[in-house]
Write a protein that holds these residues in place. Structure first.
Motif, PDB file in Angstrom:
ATOM      1  N   PRO A 193       0.775  -1.246   0.000  1.00 13.44           N
ATOM      2  CA  PRO A 193       0.000   0.000   0.000  1.00 13.44           C
ATOM      3  C   PRO A 193       0.808   1.300   0.000  1.00 13.44           C
ATOM      4  O   PRO A 193       0.225   2.379   0.024  1.00 13.44           O
ATOM      5  CB  PRO A 193      -0.765  -0.107   1.330  1.00 13.44           C
ATOM      6  N   ILE A 194       2.137   1.223  -0.034  1.00 11.13           N
ATOM      7  CA  ILE A 194       2.936   2.423   0.258  1.00 11.13           C
ATOM      8  C   ILE A 194       2.818   3.486  -0.841  1.00 11.13           C
ATOM      9  O   ILE A 194       2.550   4.658  -0.562  1.00 11.13           O
ATOM     10  CB  ILE A 194       4.414   2.040   0.481  1.00 11.13           C
ATOM     11  N   GLU A 196       0.571   4.046  -3.230  1.00 12.53           N
ATOM     12  CA  GLU A 196      -0.751   4.675  -3.304  1.00 12.53           C
ATOM     13  C   GLU A 196      -0.959   5.590  -2.094  1.00 12.53           C
ATOM     14  O   GLU A 196      -1.421   6.723  -2.245  1.00 12.53           O
ATOM     15  CB  GLU A 196      -1.842   3.603  -3.353  1.00 12.53           C
ATOM     16  N   GLY A 197      -0.583   5.089  -0.910  1.00  8.06           N
ATOM     17  CA  GLY A 197      -0.765   5.871   0.321  1.00  8.06           C
ATOM     18  C   GLY A 197      -0.015   7.189   0.285  1.00  8.06           C
ATOM     19  O   GLY A 197      -0.478   8.195   0.808  1.00  8.06           O
ATOM     20  N   GLU A 198       1.158   7.200  -0.344  1.00  7.47           N
ATOM     21  CA  GLU A 198       1.969   8.423  -0.391  1.00  7.47           C
ATOM     22  C   GLU A 198       1.795   9.159  -1.724  1.00  7.47           C
ATOM     23  O   GLU A 198       2.533  10.095  -2.011  1.00  7.47           O
ATOM     24  CB  GLU A 198       3.448   8.072  -0.135  1.00  7.47           C
ATOM     25  N   ARG A 199       0.820   8.741  -2.512  1.00  8.67           N
ATOM     26  CA  ARG A 199       0.491   9.370  -3.804  1.00  8.67           C
ATOM     27  C   ARG A 199       1.716   9.481  -4.711  1.00  8.67           C
ATOM     28  O   ARG A 199       2.022  10.543  -5.266  1.00  8.67           O
ATOM     29  CB  ARG A 199      -0.129  10.759  -3.595  1.00  8.67           C
ATOM     30  N   PRO A 374       2.152   1.508  -8.525  1.00  5.48           N
ATOM     31  CA  PRO A 374       1.265   1.323  -7.364  1.00  5.48           C
ATOM     32  C   PRO A 374       0.231   0.217  -7.543  1.00  5.48           C
ATOM     33  O   PRO A 374      -0.225  -0.058  -8.652  1.00  5.48           O
ATOM     34  CB  PRO A 374       0.547   2.682  -7.267  1.00  5.48           C
ATOM     35  N   GLN A 376      -3.542  -0.704  -6.355  1.00  5.20           N
ATOM     36  CA  GLN A 376      -4.711  -0.095  -5.711  1.00  5.20           C
ATOM     37  C   GLN A 376      -5.072  -0.848  -4.429  1.00  5.20           C
ATOM     38  O   GLN A 376      -5.156  -2.079  -4.436  1.00  5.20           O
ATOM     39  CB  GLN A 376      -5.897  -0.125  -6.679  1.00  5.20           C
ATOM     40  N   ASP A 377      -5.267  -0.111  -3.359  1.00  2.00           N
ATOM     41  CA  ASP A 377      -5.557  -0.652  -2.030  1.00  2.00           C
ATOM     42  C   ASP A 377      -4.476  -1.635  -1.552  1.00  2.00           C
ATOM     43  O   ASP A 377      -4.720  -2.413  -0.633  1.00  2.00           O
ATOM     44  CB  ASP A 377      -6.928  -1.364  -1.996  1.00  2.00           C
ATOM     45  N   GLY A 378      -3.319  -1.589  -2.184  1.00  5.06           N
ATOM     46  CA  GLY A 378      -2.226  -2.472  -1.781  1.00  5.06           C
ATOM     47  C   GLY A 378      -2.472  -3.934  -2.103  1.00  5.06           C
ATOM     48  O   GLY A 378      -1.737  -4.808  -1.651  1.00  5.06           O
TER      49      GLY A 378
END
Ligand SMILES: [Zn+2]
Length: 422
Positions: A193-194, A196-199, A374, A376-378
């Motif tokens: 998830p990293i 996506e989480g950090e855009r 990325p 999505q949703d990890g």
């Protein structure tokens, strides 16, 4: 970059699947072989020469002007776990195909030959052994280890090999020399998830974590749940629970170094509601790219085992299943990817990979690098796995940029002529 064509290639490979939820294209099955045959035709249409090695790796070669030079390689895998998604492994191969198509359309010639490698049996889902194709290529896969392996239908690896016109006895023939490669790069989904989480759009892999794995058997005393007072018990499950919680505490204390610890299996022998558990089994996976940080977790595991053994009157045996060393990506390639991201305003991060990949074995042969896009949703190993085509496109562009630099583009015919005669 032709994103529409890239998308269509990914969708096409998704049609090669056995029945089930999502994608089921396990190693050495007919579905995987059919997908490989389709890809071989695509690479042949682009003028590449194809070789299938002794372990089933497909090697598609685009000749360089200097045929004797070491190869610039890229690739990944197209086998899947059960009930998988469309992207794991596949995007690395499809990005490579797209790059080959672009080089042909742009009439680009390179000094070094370029190879696309579709590695066999990257996933451990079928035979409980991962990255078979790249291990064989790097010469770290003795055939003897493979004979005992069977899938969940009882088919041996030797039988699966025969169905693919391969011979398990011959896997050593897939070994290649380090001198035959100049570099290897792989594009893959992050599977976490990293990004996506950090855009962020790109992860540049710094190192690939290595798992250390244990199987732990705990013997206590099965006894009646109604008649055994609490202080007369020797409860194997509670010992297992203490070990599992200590793994969590130890890994959390090392979280800043990226180390993780997981108890993925916990079973109780003949468990029943009215029995104090007498036997329990745990399987533990500890990973990280920092060896000493991983060692801290291992030491705390050993300490909790001896404490729990004494305090709870249990016998605990601990079997080391594997102990692998982290693999670092080549610093020059990491740096090169960073520079290209900076120049093109691509939002990126240098990060470790918690999952194993073929790149970790290729790193034993030549300077190796890896890029993540990325998830999505990890999510990964899941039918809901998703990465947008735009994100895959950014990764493909970076990969192409590196391949062109590493393989050295020649621009005019005169120069080519000079090089041939030199
Ligand atoms: Zn993969």
């Amino acid at each position: 970059m032709n994103l529409k064509r890239l998308q269509q290639s990914i969708e096409k490979i998704a049609t090669y699947s056995d029945a089930g939820v999502g994608i089921n294209r396990l190693a050495y099955t007919k579905a995987e072989q059919d997908a490989k045959r389709y890809l071989i035709r695509q690479f042949e249409d682009e003028g590449l020469t194809i070789r299938v090695d002794a372990v089933g790796n497909v090697i598609a070669r685009r000749e360089g002007l200097r045929t004797e030079l070491p190869v610039v390689a890229m690739g990944s895998h197209i086998d899947s776990v059960y009930d998988a998604g469309k992207y794991d492994g596949v995007i690395g191969v499809m990005a490579a195909l797209e790059i080959i198509r672009l080089l042909n359309e742009e009439s680009i010639q390179t000094l070094h030959p370029i190879e696309v490698i579709i590695f066999s049996c990257e996933e451990s889902a079928r035979f409980s052994i991962a990255t078979v194709g790249s291990k064989a290529m790097a010469g770290v896969l003795p055939a003897i280890d493979l004979h005992a392996l069977t899938d969940r239908d009882g088919i041996t690896m030797a039988e699966a090999f025969r169905e693919n016109q391969l011979d398990l006895e011959q896997v050593e023939r897939a070994v290649r020399r380090p001198a035959s490669f100049k570099s290897y790069v792989e594009l893959h989904i992050e599977q976490g998830p990293i990004l996506e989480g950090e855009r962020l759009d790109i992860g540049i892999v710094s190192a690939i974590a290595a798992p250390t794995r244990y199987r732990i058997s705990i013997s206590g005393r099965a006894s009646h749940s109604g008649t055994t007072p609490m202080n007369y018990r020797s409860d194997a499950l509670l010992g297992a629970a203490e070990i599992a919680l200590e793994i969590e505490r130890a890994a959390k204390a090392e979280a800043h170094k990226g180390t993780v610890g997981t108890v993925g299996v916990l079973t109780i022998q003949s468990g029943s509601m009215n029995t104090v558990p007498g036997e329990a089994y745990l399987e533990i996976d500890i990973r990280g790219t920092d060896g000493s940080s991983k060692q801290m977790v291992i030491e705390r595991l050993q300490a909790v085992i001896s404490r729990v053994e004494q305090e709870r009157d249990l016998q605990i045996s601990c079997t080391l299943l594997s102990h692998e060393q982290p693999v670092h990506m080549h610093p020059d390639i990491v740096h090169d990817f960073e520079e290209t991201c900076e120049e093109n305003n691509i939002r990126y991060k240098v990060m470790p990979s918690g999952a194993g990949h073929d790149a970790m074995n290729m790193a034993g042969l030549c300077p190796t690098g890896m890029l993540f896009v990325p998830s999505q949703d990890g999510l990964s190993h899941n039918p809901k796995e998703y990465t947008s085509i735009e994100q895959i496109g950014i990764g493909t562009r970076l990969l192409k940029d590196f391949i062109l630099k590493s393989a050295i583009v020649t621009t005019n015919a005169l120069q080519n002529k000079c090089l041939r005669s030199s």
